[in-house]
Design a protein around this motif. Structure first.
Motif, PDB file in Angstrom:
ATOM      1  N   GLN A  98      -8.710  -5.511  56.645  1.00  0.00           N
ATOM      2  CA  GLN A  98      -9.122  -6.042  57.945  1.00  0.00           C
ATOM      3  C   GLN A  98     -10.514  -5.535  58.330  1.00  0.00           C
ATOM      4  O   GLN A  98     -11.358  -6.300  58.819  1.00  0.00           O
ATOM      5  N   LYS A  99     -10.748  -4.251  58.117  1.00  0.00           N
ATOM      6  CA  LYS A  99     -12.047  -3.666  58.424  1.00  0.00           C
ATOM      7  C   LYS A  99     -13.133  -4.302  57.555  1.00  0.00           C
ATOM      8  O   LYS A  99     -14.224  -4.635  58.039  1.00  0.00           O
ATOM      9  N   ALA A 100     -12.841  -4.471  56.260  1.00  0.00           N
ATOM     10  CA  ALA A 100     -13.814  -5.075  55.349  1.00  0.00           C
ATOM     11  C   ALA A 100     -14.175  -6.483  55.784  1.00  0.00           C
ATOM     12  O   ALA A 100     -15.355  -6.875  55.768  1.00  0.00           O
ATOM     13  N   HIS A 101     -13.191  -7.266  56.198  1.00  0.00           N
ATOM     14  CA  HIS A 101     -13.460  -8.648  56.633  1.00  0.00           C
ATOM     15  C   HIS A 101     -14.306  -8.676  57.902  1.00  0.00           C
ATOM     16  O   HIS A 101     -15.200  -9.523  58.032  1.00  0.00           O
ATOM     17  N   ALA A 102     -14.024  -7.771  58.817  1.00  0.00           N
ATOM     18  CA  ALA A 102     -14.808  -7.727  60.057  1.00  0.00           C
ATOM     19  C   ALA A 102     -16.267  -7.373  59.749  1.00  0.00           C
ATOM     20  O   ALA A 102     -17.194  -8.001  60.285  1.00  0.00           O
ATOM     21  N   ASP A 103     -16.468  -6.382  58.878  1.00  0.00           N
ATOM     22  CA  ASP A 103     -17.833  -5.981  58.510  1.00  0.00           C
ATOM     23  C   ASP A 103     -18.553  -7.101  57.761  1.00  0.00           C
ATOM     24  O   ASP A 103     -19.746  -7.336  57.958  1.00  0.00           O
TER      25      ASP A 103
ATOM     26  N   SER B 153     -17.933  -0.338  54.230  1.00  0.00           N
ATOM     27  CA  SER B 153     -16.582   0.224  54.341  1.00  0.00           C
ATOM     28  C   SER B 153     -15.828   0.115  53.022  1.00  0.00           C
ATOM     29  O   SER B 153     -15.077   1.029  52.651  1.00  0.00           O
TER      30      SER B 153
ATOM     31  N   ALA C 279      -5.196  -2.243  56.771  1.00  0.00           N
ATOM     32  CA  ALA C 279      -6.292  -1.990  57.708  1.00  0.00           C
ATOM     33  C   ALA C 279      -7.639  -1.930  56.985  1.00  0.00           C
ATOM     34  O   ALA C 279      -8.670  -2.288  57.561  1.00  0.00           O
ATOM     35  N   LEU C 280      -7.631  -1.484  55.731  1.00  0.00           N
ATOM     36  CA  LEU C 280      -8.871  -1.443  54.950  1.00  0.00           C
ATOM     37  C   LEU C 280      -9.413  -2.855  54.729  1.00  0.00           C
ATOM     38  O   LEU C 280     -10.623  -3.087  54.800  1.00  0.00           O
TER      39      LEU C 280
END
Length: 485
Positions: free
Chosen positions: A454-459, A327, A451-452
């Motif tokens: 947050q998405k990076a941390h989840a991935d 991402s 949100a970018l």
């Protein structure tokens, strides 16, 4: 940069968009790019100063000082000598979250002195050269951090931009010690880049590695008059090398093992009392590296036993494989596509064609200088990198993303005189500015859209796995500040 179609611009005169590389650019992005372009000659001069200095790992006293001065005069707060490394630093601007960090490197490689010409010409009296383009790396990252600082200030945004001054990437594992000492613990995202022969921001990985110097101690004696009284340390080195070379048949084929004999004795008629060999072992799986390394160590012990010598080992470096985050790579790629590639002048075309003519023959299609202009389509396939980087350790501590830009003539391998030559010309500087613009735009995207992150941390958490625990490949040793001695 492609020429802008004036008719198209007329149709969009009330819009905030115009065309740059292969994508669109907003008015805000255009301003960031334009501000960097205004300083391109200055940053070109900065990179050339570091290229001229060509200081090797942990010896980059003047090179790091040049970047520190650039950041200090732009209002960054400097913390110098971090993680027990005199040439490591952290430059900080802003306050609060998010914290976006950009990596900067500036070490050269020994034995790679080369003039900025398209033929092999060493620089007399100079021992090292920037064969991996770290003079461009450090400068572009510094330029990007300053551009982001300007954007934060002009827009009154909350957030922190950091420039991480990282020495001794070439075998010294500078970032490993910085990770181990918690230098990155407050960072939310880390950005980096690397000089190359093409433009790419695809997800990429690298080889984990361990490196060490094996020192053999024997007994000196007259090689002709009393050889029976001697015990050759060089015999120990050669016996070890022989055993390790036989080992290659019985390890995973993707493994890389390489070595140089750094000391082999002083004179043929004296049985060497001291000899030293410098080893690297690499694989994309660090557990394989650890296993292979244990066998290399055992070979050194067996060599010492068989030759009547003693051996000591000093770990000099060790790095994890890179952990990609797709991402984040997509965000980086979008900005690289916006910036576009490198356009050569007629003089640079002539230079590049001479360089291409010197490259070793290959089964691949002959490279073309026009490949520097392009940004190939994004690929989700993780690109394997033949080398290693201590950015790997950073990527397991913080979500990390990087890119490569065409600072060298297409087809040029890293660690070559051709890379040194191009890196000292406008070709290198143009590729450097592509990187600085892409880094700056990517950081700004992250500041603007939580949100970018947050998405990076989840991935990233998913990629690491639930049971991951960081354990540095260098163990608990202090930084090997003398590894280039």
């Amino acid at each position: 940069m492609k020429k802008i179609n004036l008719g198209f611009l007329a149709l969009l005169s009330l819009s905030t968009f115009s065309t740059y590389g292969q994508a669109t650019v907003t008015k805000e992005q255009k301003e960031v790019i334009a501000n960097l372009d205004k300083k391109k000659d200055h940053y070109g001069d900065v990179s050339k100063q570091i290229w001229d200095l060509a200081e090797v790992g942990y010896k980059e006293v003047k090179s790091s000082a040049i970047l520190e001065e650039e950041l200090e005069k732009e209002g960054f707060t400097l913390e110098k000598g971090v993680a027990g490394i005199p040439t490591a630093f952290v430059a900080t601007y802003g306050k609060g979250k998010p914290v976006i960090s950009i990596l900067a490197e500036y070490d050269a490689l020994p034995g790679m002195a080369q003039q900025a010409v398209p033929e092999r010409k060493v620089i007399e009296g100079q021992k090292a050269g920037h064969a991996c383009g770290h003079h461009l790396f450090g400068t572009a990252s510094t330029a990007a951090a300053i551009a982001v600082k300007d954007w934060l200030k002009q827009n009154g945004k909350t957030g922190t931009i950091k420039l991480m001054g990282c020495p001794a990437e070439e075998g010294g594992s500078g970032k490993v010690y910085m990770v181990r000492e918690g230098v990155f613990k407050d960072s939310d995202i880390v950005l980096h880049w690397h000089p190359g022969d093409r433009n790419s921001a695809n997800p990429a990985s690298s080889l984990a590695n361990i490196s060490a110097k094996f020192r053999f101690y024997g007994v000196a004696a007259h090689a002709a008059g009393a050889p029976e009284r001697g015990r050759s340390a060089l015999d120990g080195v050669e016996a070890m090398d022989y055993m390790v070379n036989m080992m290659r048949e019985h390890i995973p084929q993707e493994t890389r093992i390489h070595y140089v004999i750094t000391r082999g004795g002083e004179a043929p008629n004296v049985v060497p009392a001291f000899a030293e060999v410098y080893y690297y072992a690499r694989h994309n799986n660090r557990e394989v590296v650890k296993d292979v390394w244990s066998r290399i160590v055992e070979a050194s012990k067996g060599a010492a036993m068989g030759t009547g010598t003693k051996v000591e080992m000093e770990i000099t470096g060790g790095a994890y494989d890179l952990l990609p985050v797709e991402s984040l790579s997509r965000v980086m790629f979008k900005n690289l596509e916006t910036v576009g590639g490198v356009k050569y002048t007629p003089e640079e075309i002539a230079f590049s064609e001479k360089i291409i003519a010197t490259l070793p023959a290959s089964t691949e299609t002959k490279p073309k200088y026009t490949e520097a202009e392009t940004v190939p389509a994004f690929s989700t396939k993780v690109e394997g990198m033949g080398g290693s980087t201590d950015v790997g350790d950073v990527s397991w501590a913080v979500p990390t993303v990087g890119l490569s830009t065409a600072t060298w003539v297409p087809g040029t391998p890293a660690h070559s005189w051709q890379a040194v030559a191009a890196g000292g010309t406008e070709i290198g500087k143009k590729g450097m500015m592509v990187a600085s613009k892409t880094l700056a735009l990517t950081a700004i995207d992250l500041f603007k859209d939580p949100a970018l992150i947050q998405k990076a941390h989840a991935d990233w958490e998913k990629a690491k796995g639930p049971n991951f625990k960081y354990d540095a490949m260098v163990g608990n040793r202090k930084p090997a500040l003398d590894y280039r001695n």
